[in-house]
Design an enzyme around this catalytic site. Structure first.
Site, PDB file in Angstrom:
ATOM      1  N   TYR A  39       0.771  -0.985   0.086  1.00 50.40           N
ATOM      2  CA  TYR A  39       0.127  -0.038   0.088  1.00 50.40           C
ATOM      3  C   TYR A  39       1.096   0.987  -0.310  1.00 50.40           C
ATOM      4  O   TYR A  39       1.534   0.754  -0.063  1.00 50.40           O
ATOM      5  CB  TYR A  39      -0.953   0.537   0.884  1.00 50.40           C
ATOM      6  CG  TYR A  39      -0.336   0.298   2.328  1.00 50.40           C
ATOM      7  CD1 TYR A  39       0.837  -0.080   3.080  1.00 50.40           C
ATOM      8  CD2 TYR A  39      -0.695   1.583   3.140  1.00 50.40           C
ATOM      9  CE1 TYR A  39       0.881  -0.037   4.290  1.00 50.40           C
ATOM     10  CE2 TYR A  39      -0.558   1.817   4.512  1.00 50.40           C
ATOM     11  CZ  TYR A  39       0.764   1.086   5.023  1.00 50.40           C
ATOM     12  OH  TYR A  39       1.075   1.006   6.084  1.00 50.40           O
ATOM     13  N   LYS A  61       6.445  -1.530   1.711  1.00 52.45           N
ATOM     14  CA  LYS A  61       4.924  -1.084   3.178  1.00 52.45           C
ATOM     15  C   LYS A  61       4.040  -2.447   2.522  1.00 52.45           C
ATOM     16  O   LYS A  61       3.038  -1.867   1.400  1.00 52.45           O
ATOM     17  CB  LYS A  61       4.569  -0.160   2.108  1.00 52.45           C
ATOM     18  CG  LYS A  61       3.931   0.703   3.119  1.00 52.45           C
ATOM     19  CD  LYS A  61       4.096   2.231   3.057  1.00 52.45           C
ATOM     20  CE  LYS A  61       2.621   3.226   2.959  1.00 52.45           C
ATOM     21  NZ  LYS A  61       3.315   3.237   5.152  1.00 52.45           N
ATOM     22  N   GLU A  88      10.972   2.792  14.370  1.00 52.68           N
ATOM     23  CA  GLU A  88       9.991   4.003  13.973  1.00 52.68           C
ATOM     24  C   GLU A  88       9.451   3.610  14.767  1.00 52.68           C
ATOM     25  O   GLU A  88       8.850   2.923  15.769  1.00 52.68           O
ATOM     26  CB  GLU A  88      10.096   3.307  12.709  1.00 52.68           C
ATOM     27  CG  GLU A  88       9.400   1.940  12.704  1.00 52.68           C
ATOM     28  CD  GLU A  88       9.276   2.075  10.464  1.00 52.68           C
ATOM     29  OE1 GLU A  88       9.394   3.093  10.047  1.00 52.68           O
ATOM     30  OE2 GLU A  88      10.073   0.136  10.353  1.00 52.68           O
ATOM     31  N   LEU A 116      10.771   1.087   8.119  1.00 47.23           N
ATOM     32  CA  LEU A 116      10.229   1.955   6.104  1.00 47.23           C
ATOM     33  C   LEU A 116      11.385   2.356   5.655  1.00 47.23           C
ATOM     34  O   LEU A 116      11.208   4.118   6.599  1.00 47.23           O
ATOM     35  CB  LEU A 116       8.870   1.635   6.560  1.00 47.23           C
ATOM     36  CG  LEU A 116       8.205   2.999   4.788  1.00 47.23           C
ATOM     37  CD1 LEU A 116       7.206   1.382   3.872  1.00 47.23           C
ATOM     38  CD2 LEU A 116       6.744   3.129   5.159  1.00 47.23           C
TER      39      LEU A 116
END
Ligand code: PLP
Length: 285
Positions: free
Chosen positions: A33, A148, A180, A205
């Site tokens: 996505y 992702k 993260e 990411l």
């Protein structure tokens, strides 16, 4: 006005938007996505998001069912049809639906492409003034976080634990260091004014907003260091913040209930947020 969604070649009312129960996105989380912000009806840093979409699908050997040019047209048509001023456009592509369920890539599946918009006033979000609280959780995700993937169960659990603790984001911890946020990149500003964020690798990411903010900071002579940092370093920092397409730059003021500095958004964070908003407006497409 009813929301209009794009599903496999058609623009349809949200209530009529359907995907097969055999879709591999549903059965295996076999999909990718992307999320691009929209300000004043225009897409923000969209090339960067589409480049990451292309990379993500490449990493799982999934062919995009449309060209990037066509995807941009669909994004813009969705913004127009939904009269979207401020918010995001979501894109999801999966390896399609084939019966029977089988792990191996199907030979004849046609990828499923779904896109929709959501309304969000990113620039005027109340949390930008107050800052947010973060809860730390163990990072239990898979080893290819640079992709992702729609497999977001670890982030769902992380962000639910954060919400239950009255926090607005989770910071995921691995080997004593912050990887993260549940859906954001993490930054701190050290006492000697160095902006620190973890280096890109398969552990995180590669955030598009992270990349833009680092560049904008460097252009303004702020020192940027890409390295991992611990929670105790973050608690001893001058400032901390997160970045993402749907938040831009958002101050973090507490971690596990402990305040960072005076518990208010710091001046450099506030300035970087303003600079990012200026960049977004100036480069919107
Ligand atoms: N890290 C994770 C795990 C994310 O899910 C996201 C956004 O959803 C980000 C970082 C921020 O990336 P971007 O700035 O491209 O939105």
């Amino acid at each position: 006005m009813e929301q209009i969604v794009y599903v496999d070649g058609s623009f349809v009312a949200a209530a009529d938007a359907k995907v097969s129960v055999f879709d591999r996105g549903f059965l295996f989380a076999d999909g990718i996505y992307e999320v691009s912000a929209v300000l004043d009806g225009k897409l923000i840093d969209n090339d960067s998001h589409l480049a990451r979409l292309e990379r993500s699908v490449g990493e799982i050997a999934l062919a995009l069912p449309e060209t990037l040019e066509r995807i941009v047209e669909i994004q813009k048509e969705l913004v127009a049809r939904n009269n979207l001023a401020d918010g995001v456009v979501y894109i999801q592509v999966t390896r399609g639906a084939v019966i029977p369920r089988d792990f191996v890539f199907p030979k004849d599946a046609k990828p499923t492409l779904v896109m929709f918009t959501s309304v969000k006033d990113i620039v005027n979000a109340a949390s930008a003034k107050t800052g947010i609280a973060v809860k730390t959780v163990p990072d239990i995700r898979w080893a290819r976080r640079d992709i992702k993937s729609v497999a977001l169960l670890a982030q769902v659990l992380a962000k639910q634990a954060a919400a239950e603790a009255g926090c607005q984001e989770a910071w995921m911890i691995e080997d004593g260091k912050v990887t993260e946020g549940g859906s954001s990149s993490a930054f701190i500003l050290t006492q000697d004014d160095v902006l620190v964020t973890r280096q890109n690798s398969s552990a995180i990411l590669p955030g598009c907003t992270r990349k833009a903010v680092m560049k904008l900071a460097e252009e303004r002579q702020l020192r940027v260091e890409e390295r991992a940092f611990s929670v105790s370093e973050a608690l001893a920092a001058k400032e901390a913040f997160i970045t993402s397409a749907s938040l831009f730059v958002q101050a973090v003021v507490t971690i596990d209930g402990e305040r960072i500095a005076n518990g208010k958004p710091g001046p450099i964070t506030n300035r970087l947020r303003e600079i990012y908003v200026e960049f977004a407006r100036a480069t919107a497409t």
